[in-house]
Scaffold this motif. Structure first.
Motif, PDB file in Angstrom:
ATOM      1  N   LEU A 188      36.246  43.302  35.370  1.00  0.00           N
ATOM      2  CA  LEU A 188      37.531  43.235  36.045  1.00  0.00           C
ATOM      3  C   LEU A 188      37.721  44.526  36.803  1.00  0.00           C
ATOM      4  O   LEU A 188      37.983  45.559  36.230  1.00  0.00           O
ATOM      5  N   CYS A 236      43.371  40.475  38.853  1.00  0.00           N
ATOM      6  CA  CYS A 236      41.953  40.138  38.979  1.00  0.00           C
ATOM      7  C   CYS A 236      41.609  38.966  38.069  1.00  0.00           C
ATOM      8  O   CYS A 236      41.939  38.960  36.879  1.00  0.00           O
ATOM      9  N   THR A 281      34.304  38.557  40.347  1.00  0.00           N
ATOM     10  CA  THR A 281      35.693  38.745  39.963  1.00  0.00           C
ATOM     11  C   THR A 281      36.518  38.800  41.243  1.00  0.00           C
ATOM     12  O   THR A 281      36.182  39.531  42.176  1.00  0.00           O
ATOM     13  N   CYS A 284      40.135  39.529  43.105  1.00  0.00           N
ATOM     14  CA  CYS A 284      41.374  40.287  42.938  1.00  0.00           C
ATOM     15  C   CYS A 284      42.283  40.084  44.151  1.00  0.00           C
ATOM     16  O   CYS A 284      41.800  40.005  45.288  1.00  0.00           O
TER      17      CYS A 284
END
Length: 436
Positions: A15, A39, A162, A164
């Motif tokens: 993350l 995220c 990930t 975000c």
């Protein structure tokens, strides 16, 4: 910075916050802005994380219409650090960001490179410069505001992303004062080839390739134990395991009244763990396809590892077990089919399921059965399935008996593979045969 980390697929739940660096053409200006982001890790990577990230946007202070200028996004402060689970390999992190442009010019995509040092556990994330080129088509003050971004991390088993995005307002990071000049073309969306590939483990490949001849035949009479024959099965696990898995699988049965208790084995100590694996990290299951007189499938499951596995120790999947209750009378074949491994690296976190389709298989066992009331016999994939577990044995015969060596839960023999946060190295099958 507020951060909550839940890890299941190890680096799968990276993350992260932000990315970038490097300067644009001169004259240039750099301005920082701090904003909140949320995220979302890939499937099985745990819960979303919210935190503050600080981005520095660098771009020319002045330009004229028609110019193509360089824009750079650097992360001064990431939204979170690396997890405490494992080290991120060198040159494995690729960031991609999107910068909102003022004056109705849309957005600019900026892309980094896979250039990063090895990132220790709990250490701040380090990412390369995210760069893009912007074609200026109108005069005025053009603001550049950082927005959403993706961070992909590539491991031997695949790439995990990930994503975000801002959770509130973001102030501009830089402003370009564009004066009138030669006419320009259409706006340019920025750098090419960005973005990361899919995150999380995906299933792939063809369904099972049908049973081949050669399984062990077991009849009636007073016999109660029916050992099966090891058959090579090729599993396609999609991007999670490039190249798939090829392993012998053995299906054996023990008569229990009118039903059969099945035990499925795959190779003991076929891999070594260079990182500690917690108790309950690996839990396997498999479908056993019925053929001949009966149809459907029996699900067999194995318990998770009952004890932690230390660094450098051998790793084995548990034996899988289930109950087959015949729905038809006659000769019934049992062939290994699709497999799944649930990987849980932190207590209480959601497991990451690695699905593997059997693209080729064979008959491991043939039983001479008598139909039982309520038995299987339907084309359903869950017919006659049971969930009894067995604690005996190890990963049974996970390995290909060929010159290529073992392919189990990963790449080729001797390579390093990450499964839900655990990195395994595999022992060549030729060496395993001498210890069985």
């Amino acid at each position: 910075m507020k951060t909550q980390r839940r890890v299941s697929a190890a680096a799968v739940a990276l993350l992260l916050g932000g990315a970038g660096i490097a300067l644009a053409a001169s004259p240039a200006q750099a301005a920082e802005t701090t904003y909140k982001v949320k995220c979302i890790p890939p499937a099985g990577g745990g819960s979303p994380v919210e935190g503050d990230t600080t981005a520095r946007i660098t771009a020319p202070a002045t330009a004229k219409v028609g110019d193509e200028v360089d824009v750079v996004w650097e992360t001064v402060k990431p939204a979170s650090n690396n997890t405490d689970l494992m080290v991120i390999p060198k040159d494995s992190v690729l960031p991609t960001g999107w910068i909102a442009l003022g004056a109705g010019m849309g957005e600019l995509k900026v892309v980094g490179e896979k250039k990063n040092p090895e990132i220790p556990k709990k250490a701040p994330m380090v990412m390369s410069a995210m760069k893009g080129k912007l074609k200026l088509t109108k005069a005025g003050k053009i603001t550049l505001t950082p927005g959403k971004y993706d961070v992909s991390v590539t491991f031997p088993i695949g790439t995990f992303v990930t994503k975000c995005a801002p959770t509130g307002g973001v102030t501009a990071g830089a402003t370009i004062d564009v004066s009138a000049g030669s006419s320009g073309g259409a706006t340019n969306g920025g750098a090419t080839n960005g973005g990361a590939t899919n995150g999380g483990a995906t299933n792939g490949g063809a369904t099972n390739g049908g049973a081949t001849s050669g399984g062990t035949t077991a009849g009636g009479g007073g016999q109660s134990d029916f050992p099966g024959k090891a058959v090579d099965v090729k599993f396609d696990c999609g991007e999670t395991v490039p190249g798939g898995i090829t392993t012998p699988v053995t299906v054996s049965a023990k008569k229990n009244g009118g039903s059969y208790d099945l035990t499925v084995k795959t190779a003991k100590d076929a891999m070594k763990a260079p990182l500690p694996l917690p108790k309950g990290a690996l839990k396997p299951s498999m479908q056993i396809k019925l053929g001949g007189a009966d149809t459907g499938a029996v699900k067999v499951t194995g318990p998770a590892n009952a004890a932690p596995i230390g660094q450098g120790e051998g790793v084995s999947l548990s034996d899988m077990a289930g109950t087959y209750k015949p729905g038809k009378t006659g000769k019934v074949t049992l062939s290994p089919s699709d497999m799944a491994i649930d990987v849980t690296m932190a207590e209480g976190s959601a497991p990451l399921t690695v699905p593997c389709k059997a693209s080729t298989t064979g008959v491991s066992l043939e039983l001479d059965t008598t139909a039982q009331e309520g038995g299987s016999g339907s084309p359903s994939t869950s017919g006659g399935s049971g969930s009894a577990t067995s604690t005996s044995g190890g990963l049974a015969e996970t390995g290909a008996q060929d010159e290529g060596g073992i392919r189990a839960l990963a790449l080729v023999a001797g390579t390093v593979v990450l499964l839900g946060g655990a990195v395994f190295t595999f022992t060549p099958w030729r060496r395993l045969r001498g210890t069985r």
